[in-house]
Design an enzyme around this catalytic site. Structure first.
Site, PDB file in Angstrom:
ATOM      1  N   CYS A   1      51.447 -61.352 -23.915  1.00  0.00           N
ATOM      2  CA  CYS A   1      50.800 -61.995 -22.780  1.00  0.00           C
ATOM      3  C   CYS A   1      50.672 -61.029 -21.604  1.00  0.00           C
ATOM      4  O   CYS A   1      50.013 -60.012 -21.715  1.00  0.00           O
ATOM      5  CB  CYS A   1      51.544 -63.279 -22.423  1.00  0.00           C
ATOM      6  SG  CYS A   1      50.687 -64.383 -21.292  1.00  0.00           S
ATOM      7  N   ALA A   2      51.308 -61.308 -20.480  1.00  0.00           N
ATOM      8  CA  ALA A   2      51.246 -60.420 -19.319  1.00  0.00           C
ATOM      9  C   ALA A   2      52.278 -59.304 -19.389  1.00  0.00           C
ATOM     10  O   ALA A   2      52.198 -58.330 -18.646  1.00  0.00           O
ATOM     11  CB  ALA A   2      51.453 -61.230 -18.036  1.00  0.00           C
TER      12      ALA A   2
END
Length: 179
Positions: free
Chosen positions: A102-103
């Site tokens: 994800c991030a």
């Protein structure tokens, strides 16, 4: 038996954290979840997670892999923690696995671990760093493994099992999920 550290920051993406912890444990991998402090972790959607230990205690042992869950502001908290930055550099220097979803691949980038390796992340994360994401839900380049986001968490965890244990163990765990 392989050992994996999963640091849990306030605001992490709970689906990613719990999915990875669950599937790795199903594969017989020793997983240690560690909060950045000794407080319960309030994840990005409000779920409260209780880590196995705190990061300072967890760092007293060695690991074969470190897996960073994404989510915001969890990925920022990981990125701003000097212990995480030092750990990632140490893992890379010792030819051990680092993984992020994800991030969180931005944490690999800021630590220097990502370098010129192919990687993916949540849309916009790598682009903001001037890096073009590689195609695919899960991307492995050497000892660095990245994934896009909550929707790819299961495939990400299965890939981690494959590299830490074997393709047979991955298939066994996947079959048990009735996927």
């Amino acid at each position: 038996m392989a050992t994996v550290l999963i640091p849990l920051a306030q605001g992490c993406e709970e689906l990613e954290a719990v999915t990875v912890i669950d599937l790795l444990r199903r594969a017989g991998i020793e997983v240690v979840s560690a909060g950045l402090d000794k407080q319960p972790v309030r994840a990005s959607r409000g779920t409260v997670l209780i880590a196995d230990t705190d990061l300072d205690s967890a760092l007293q042992q060695d690991y074969d892999m470190v897996v960073l869950p994404g989510g915001m502001p969890g990925a920022d908290h990981l990125d701003n923690d000097p212990r995480i930055q030092a750990l990632l550099k140490e893992m890379a220097a010792n030819d051990k696995y680092t993984a992020a979803i994800c991030a969180a691949p931005k944490v690999l980038a800021s630590s220097g671990v990502l370098g010129d390796k192919k990687a993916t992340a949540f849309p916009g994360v790598l682009e903001a760093l001037g890096k073009t994401p590689a195609a695919g839900a899960v991307v492995a380049d050497g000892r660095v493994i990245t994934s896009r986001g909550p929707g790819t968490a299961m495939d990400f965890a299965l890939k981690l099992i494959e590299v830490l244990v074997s393709k047979d163990k991955r298939d066994e765990v996947e079959k048990g999920l009735a996927k």
